[in-house]
Design a protein around this motif. Structure first.
Motif, PDB file in Angstrom:
ATOM      1  N   MET A 145     103.904  43.155  65.962  1.00  0.00           N
ATOM      2  CA  MET A 145     104.202  44.135  64.798  1.00  0.00           C
ATOM      3  C   MET A 145     104.446  43.685  63.621  1.00  0.00           C
ATOM      4  O   MET A 145     103.818  44.417  62.782  1.00  0.00           O
ATOM      5  N   LYS A 146     105.113  42.501  63.120  1.00  0.00           N
ATOM      6  CA  LYS A 146     105.207  42.013  62.093  1.00  0.00           C
ATOM      7  C   LYS A 146     103.922  41.705  61.329  1.00  0.00           C
ATOM      8  O   LYS A 146     103.947  41.733  60.125  1.00  0.00           O
ATOM      9  N   LYS A 147     103.045  41.367  62.088  1.00  0.00           N
ATOM     10  CA  LYS A 147     101.443  41.149  61.841  1.00  0.00           C
ATOM     11  C   LYS A 147     100.748  42.434  61.809  1.00  0.00           C
ATOM     12  O   LYS A 147      99.441  42.143  61.307  1.00  0.00           O
ATOM     13  N   LEU A 148     101.186  43.530  62.016  1.00  0.00           N
ATOM     14  CA  LEU A 148     100.650  44.913  62.276  1.00  0.00           C
ATOM     15  C   LEU A 148      99.479  44.877  63.039  1.00  0.00           C
ATOM     16  O   LEU A 148      98.421  45.421  62.954  1.00  0.00           O
ATOM     17  N   GLU A 149      99.383  43.939  64.235  1.00  0.00           N
ATOM     18  CA  GLU A 149      98.322  43.846  65.163  1.00  0.00           C
ATOM     19  C   GLU A 149      98.815  44.881  66.463  1.00  0.00           C
ATOM     20  O   GLU A 149      99.804  44.544  67.061  1.00  0.00           O
ATOM     21  N   VAL A 150      98.096  45.943  66.663  1.00  0.00           N
ATOM     22  CA  VAL A 150      98.123  46.459  68.029  1.00  0.00           C
ATOM     23  C   VAL A 150      97.995  45.969  69.131  1.00  0.00           C
ATOM     24  O   VAL A 150      96.485  45.880  69.377  1.00  0.00           O
ATOM     25  N   THR A 151      98.603  45.158  69.675  1.00  0.00           N
ATOM     26  CA  THR A 151      98.201  44.389  70.887  1.00  0.00           C
ATOM     27  C   THR A 151      98.764  45.200  72.336  1.00  0.00           C
ATOM     28  O   THR A 151      99.456  46.218  72.157  1.00  0.00           O
ATOM     29  N   GLU A 152      98.414  44.689  73.303  1.00  0.00           N
ATOM     30  CA  GLU A 152      98.764  45.215  74.661  1.00  0.00           C
ATOM     31  C   GLU A 152     100.296  45.093  74.700  1.00  0.00           C
ATOM     32  O   GLU A 152     101.023  46.186  75.085  1.00  0.00           O
TER      33      GLU A 152
END
Length: 365
Positions: free
Chosen positions: A223-230
């Protein structure tokens, strides 16, 4: 067999994936909505507007109402007035937990359908048919309004949610973790063992606990990297959707015992606690409930997780321990008044509730 179990599972329609918000008009059509009121906040609204393409749909007339930032009776009356003035037939709430609580309660009081588009994952408010009430000053009313109406829809997009403050997500993880710690001892009692909906509530709370304790660090980092991961999608869905099933299936036997009662007491009697998020106060409340149950080994087991997420473990650590002991006595009296606290399978007395505060402070400092 229980004669007092009220099962309220969740919204009528749920979608959470990239592009999900495009399906809002389908649900509005299902409810024959034409004159729609959008209730929103400030910062979250500026971020959310770009995702709401349906606002350009000329099949609907949209009106807009900015709430005050609190879920209050005053705020619900304001929404009711707008609904009457503009002849609204459907409400959509766009925002965080207090906003969707307010929309749900207002819709209940004026008998109108509503949907929610959460902009963050900080609690299960978008899922549950109940509202935690506050005064406009931010002080807790010490009252939660329960109603039978569920949201017509709960639809949002992880790309919208991931761009919310990380601290709210962390608070949401703590709030959801409480589901298991507040309900497990209650649900394990022999006379509740053969109730299928309570069994499902227990399984769901365990699912929440396991997911959060195992995957939080990765989801927070993503979330801190704004990465929408699984991992982020999975845990955000656990927080604002799956967690609501625990109380929805288990009713009072799996909802808001001592951890949340302590949150409400802090919010009502310690003004300085308003600087902390709901889930942060509930995190302390989990330790408080474990102190009541004398489960110190569980506190030991949770400490590394709390330290990793920087969650509060005591009132002293939060810097809000009341110097006046009468404040603590009022808090204890309030906690003792809550029916769900007395479902915990230990003899609950005011002396125990007060003593547990002092013992926890000593144990964690």
């Amino acid at each position: 067999m229980l004669n007092d179990l009220k099962v309220k599972v969740g919204p009528q329609f749920y979608r959470y994936h990239i592009g999900a918000i495009e399906y809002v008009p389908e649900v509005l059509t299902e409810y024959a909505a034409k004159n729609v009121l959008i209730v929103h906040g400030t910062v979250s609204w500026e971020k959310a507007k770009q995702w709401l393409n349906f606002l350009q749909d000329d099949r609907y007339i949209f009106s807009y109402h900015q709430y005050t930032g609190e879920c209050s009776y005053y705020g619900a009356d304001r929404i009711a007035a707008v609904v009457q003035e503009k002849q609204i037939d459907f409400i959509i709430g766009v925002g965080g937990g207090k906003l969707v609580d307010l929309v749900g309660y207002a819709a209940h009081t004026i008998n109108i359908n509503f949907g929610v588009i959460p902009t963050l994952a900080s609690n299960c408010a978008p899922w549950t048919p109940l509202s935690v009430m506050y005064k406009e000053s931010g002080e807790s009313e010490g009252k939660t309004e329960h109603y039978l109406r569920q949201a017509a829809f709960f639809i949002t997009d992880p790309k919208l949610v991931i761009d919310s403050p990380v601290e709210y997500f962390i608070a949401g993880l703590a709030d959801t973790l409480a589901k298991w710690y507040e309900s497990d001892a209650i649900l394990q009692q022999e006379h509740l063992q053969n109730e299928p909906f309570l069994q499902m509530a227990g399984y769901t709370s365990q699912l929440c606990k396991d997911a959060i304790t195992h995957n939080s660090a990765k989801a927070i980092a993503d979330m801190k990297k704004l990465e929408v991961t699984e991992e982020f999608i999975h845990l955000s869905e656990i927080v604002f959707a799956v967690a609501g099933l625990v109380g929805g299936l288990g009713d009072k036997y799996a909802r808001n015992a001592a951890a949340h009662a302590m949150h409400d007491a802090m919010s009502k009697y310690i003004a300085e606690s308003h600087q902390f998020l709901h889930g942060e106060k509930v995190a302390y409340g989990i330790f408080y409930q474990l102190a009541i149950e004398k489960k110190w080994e569980m506190i030991d087991a949770l400490l590394p997780f709390y330290q990793e997420l920087n969650l509060p473990t005591s009132l002293h650590q939060m810097g809000i321990f009341p110097e006046d002991e009468t404040v603590l006595e009022k808090m204890v009296q309030f906690i003792d008044s809550k029916e769900k606290v007395h479902l915990i399978p230990v003899p609950i007395t005011k002396d125990l509730l007060l003593d547990s505060i002092f013992k926890l402070e000593k144990y964690t400092n």
